[in-house]
Each structure stands twice: as C-alpha cells, then as structure tokens.
Design an enzyme around this catalytic site. Structure first.
Site, mmCIF file in Angstrom:
data_model
loop_
_atom_site.group_PDB
_atom_site.id
_atom_site.type_symbol
_atom_site.label_atom_id
_atom_site.label_comp_id
_atom_site.label_asym_id
_atom_site.label_seq_id
_atom_site.Cartn_x
_atom_site.Cartn_y
_atom_site.Cartn_z
ATOM 1 N N GLY A 31 0.833 -1.189 0.000
ATOM 2 C CA GLY A 31 0.000 0.000 0.000
ATOM 3 C C GLY A 31 0.868 1.238 0.000
ATOM 4 O O GLY A 31 2.104 1.158 0.038
ATOM 5 N N GLY A 32 0.216 2.392 -0.042
ATOM 6 C CA GLY A 32 0.978 3.630 -0.062
ATOM 7 C C GLY A 32 1.699 3.898 1.232
ATOM 8 O O GLY A 32 2.674 4.658 1.259
ATOM 9 N N MET A 33 1.242 3.267 2.330
ATOM 10 C CA MET A 33 1.832 3.547 3.629
ATOM 11 C C MET A 33 2.674 2.406 4.164
ATOM 12 O O MET A 33 3.619 2.622 4.918
ATOM 13 C CB MET A 33 0.715 3.856 4.627
ATOM 14 C CG MET A 33 1.193 4.352 5.977
ATOM 15 S SD MET A 33 -0.209 4.926 6.979
ATOM 16 C CE MET A 33 0.647 5.416 8.473
ATOM 17 N N VAL A 62 2.697 -5.398 3.619
ATOM 18 C CA VAL A 62 2.262 -6.478 4.505
ATOM 19 C C VAL A 62 2.934 -7.764 4.045
ATOM 20 O O VAL A 62 2.870 -8.134 2.865
ATOM 21 C CB VAL A 62 0.729 -6.640 4.488
ATOM 22 C CG1 VAL A 62 0.305 -7.746 5.464
ATOM 23 C CG2 VAL A 62 0.052 -5.330 4.872
ATOM 24 N N LYS A 93 3.000 -5.914 9.228
ATOM 25 C CA LYS A 93 2.834 -4.653 8.497
ATOM 26 C C LYS A 93 4.071 -3.804 8.767
ATOM 27 O O LYS A 93 4.372 -3.459 9.907
ATOM 28 C CB LYS A 93 1.567 -3.920 8.934
ATOM 29 C CG LYS A 93 1.367 -2.596 8.210
ATOM 30 C CD LYS A 93 0.059 -1.921 8.595
ATOM 31 C CE LYS A 93 -1.114 -2.606 7.946
ATOM 32 N NZ LYS A 93 -2.375 -1.825 8.152
ATOM 33 N N ASP A 102 -12.030 4.402 8.371
ATOM 34 C CA ASP A 102 -11.821 3.940 6.997
ATOM 35 C C ASP A 102 -12.426 2.554 6.797
ATOM 36 O O ASP A 102 -11.764 1.637 6.308
ATOM 37 C CB ASP A 102 -10.334 3.929 6.667
ATOM 38 C CG ASP A 102 -10.074 3.874 5.156
ATOM 39 O OD1 ASP A 102 -10.992 4.229 4.384
ATOM 40 O OD2 ASP A 102 -8.966 3.478 4.765
#
Length: 349
Positions: free
Chosen positions: A20-22, A25, A40, A134
């Site tokens: 993901g962008g952040m 995983v 993560k 979210d």
C-alpha cells in the site's frame, strides 16, 4: 533489516501479501510460537516522516487495546533499522472486496449477517474510544469459514484526542465517507456507521454507493438521491432496508450506534430466526410443558368432582377453558418471533 528475517530472527519472512501507499504487509513465521503471522512494515520512504510514523505507531497501540472475534488481533510491535512494524493475526481467507469480485452481489441474509458482525466489531472499538475512520471492503478480512474481521486501524484515532493532521484534513476513502467526514469536520463513531451502511449497499447491489472521483464531488453529492438511485432493491426485507436508511442518515445524530445497528441487523437474516415458527393456515401444537399443565388441571378437576359425588353433591360445571389459538402469522422472521413470544406469555400462565 533483511528481507528474510527481523526482530533478532524471530520472524522469518515467507512472501509479500500486499503493498500500500503507507506500508507493506508480509507473511512471516513466528519461530518462537510456531505460527504464521502478518507483518505490516512502514514504507521506507515514509519512516523519516515524524507525523506518519506517529500515526503508524498509534495504529499499533490502538489495535493492541482491542480484543474481539471480529477484529484482527495484534501480537507484537517493534522497530528495526529505523522502520516500525506491527505483527498481526494472519487471516487466510481474503477480503470482503475479493468476495465481491468473485460473487458480484450477496443475498440479503448473508449481507446482513456480515454487517451484523462488522457492527459488533465497531461497537467494541467505539466502547474503547476508537473510531476506525476507513471502513471499506478492503479493510474487512475473511477467515476460511467466512467470519469477517475488521483490520487496518491505521487512521483510527482516540475519540477526543488531539488530531495529528491539520484542521480540515480528510482521512478515509471517498466512496465511504460520511458527509461530515467529507467536509473535514470532527469525525465521530457515527462516521463508521455510515461507512458500514455504504458497504452493505455495495454487498447487496455490487455497486459503490458513491462513485465520487474527487473530494469536492463527494461533498456536493446529495445523500438520499444517491441511495434511491444506487441503493438496494425495494424487495429487500423491510427491517434490512430500514437499517440501511438509518445508518445512511444525513445527520449523525439520526444514525444508530454500531451496537444498535448490529441488533437491528440480527432480525433481518432468515437463518437467525427461530427454527420453530407457525405457518399460515396451520394450528400451533402445544409444547409438552403446556400439555402436562393441562393434564394436571384436568386431574385436579376430576378429583374434586369425585369428592363432590361422594358427598351427594352435584358439582357445578367447570368453565370451559379458552381454546388455544394458533400463533398469528407474520410476513417477516422478526415479527413472527415477536408473535411467538406473545403467544407463549398468553398460554404459559
């Protein structure tokens, strides 16, 4: 940090599960406990950003406080080579988003049951003072037996805590943003309820409730026309449609709490209705308990009549007991259950 192991060799990486962008995983094996885990790992280019780093670490602290069968568990947190990581429960069955890709739409009862369990998870988090912010199909994992588990509290914040982002900043995913959240206003637990309502609409129709391409477009959208045009079909069970409409109310105070939403969704899944119900046109057969009570009453009456005859008395005729009526049929399982409860109270006295 190597790509093969970290935390002093305790966790050995097997493969990547997603990017993901952040964060990334990874699937790893916990050498001490001998179990697979999901790790993560904060993206390397973001690790130097103090604000993002604090938000990532807050995810670990927030998620570690939660213990619920419908929330992904957090086992460990740490840092190595300047990159923080979170060790979580590994859920093998995929995501709710993947299920939608495979199935297109879900039956009302199945969607209601998934929504009920997700609502219970959110109610647990809200009781701990946490708002997810979210909720979306990608953030709901599914076990192999289909149990949903809410994941990724990466942008959750403690209710009432100081915001780490600037005033008016928006965190979340466009298609599931509550109106106040889209406007950059303070976010409460009601925003999670709205997002879950949007997820349920998508499960039932195969289409996102809001097809916004920008935040400004999302802010301009009217709520009820969107529900009418893209919402669930009118033939849905009345209780389920009412639950959706309440969760998607424009005003946060008009939405139910997550716990209330879970309760309202309970009665909309036919598989959770009582297994013994009366059918239209058929009488209800009394239970053994009621039959035994009736026989005892008849035996007592016969004994009193025999005693009166022995004394030469003519016993007064006993009043005829009122006939036992069948359970009134209802169109929905929830209403049928209430009719059954009323019937039991009436004839168990």
């Amino acid at each position: 940090m190597t790509t093969e192991s970290f935390a002093g060799g305790r966790y050995r990486v097997e493969r990547a599960l997603g990017h993901g962008g952040m964060a990334t995983v990874l699937l790893a094996r916990d050498g001490e406990l001998g179990r697979p885990v999901a790790v993560k790992l904060l993206a390397e280019n973001l690790a130097a950003d103090a604000e993002l780093r604090e938000r990532f670490e807050r995810e670990a602290r927030a998620a570690a406080r939660l213990s619920h069968p419908n929330i992904v568990g957090v086992f460990d947190v740490g840092e190595e080579a300047g990159r923080p990581y979170i060790v979580m429960e590994y859920v093998q069955g995929g995501t709710l988003a993947g299920l939608l890709v495979r199935r297109g739409t879900l039956a009302p009862g199945e969607a209601a049951e998934l929504g009920r369990q997700i609502a219970l998870a959110l109610a647990h988090a809200h009781a701990a003072g946490l708002v997810h912010r979210d909720v979306k199909p990608e953030n709901v994992l599914l076990t192999e037996d289909g149990t949903p588990k809410v994941a990724d509290f990466g942008i959750a914040r403690a209710a009432g805590a100081a915001r780490l982002t600037q005033t008016g900043a928006v965190l979340g995913t466009l298609g599931y943003l509550a109106p106040a959240q889209a406007a950059g206003e303070p976010v409460t637990a009601a925003a999670d309820v709205y997002a879950l309502g949007a997820v349920l609409v998508e499960l039932l129709t195969g289409r996102a409730l809001h097809g916004s391409r920008s935040l400004e477009e999302r802010r301009r959208q009217a709520e009820w026309p969107a529900l009418a045009a893209h919402g669930p079909p009118s033939e849905l069970p009345r209780g389920l449609r009412e639950a959706l409409e309440r969760s998607l109310a424009l005003e946060p105070r008009e939405r139910p709490s997550a716990a209330e939403l879970a309760e309202s969704l309970t009665g909309t899944d036919p598989s959770r209705a009582p297994t013994v119900v009366a059918r239209a046109g058929r009488s209800w057969r009394p239970s053994r308990r009621l039959q035994a009570a009736a026989l005892a009453t008849l035996a007592a009456a016969a004994a009193l009549a025999g005693l009166a005859l022995a004394r030469g008395e003519t016993p007064a005729p006993a009043p005829a007991p009122p006939p036992i009526q069948p359970v009134e049929h209802a169109p929905t399982p929830g209403e049928q259950a209430r009719n059954l409860s009323t019937w039991l109270r009436r004839y168990s006295r």
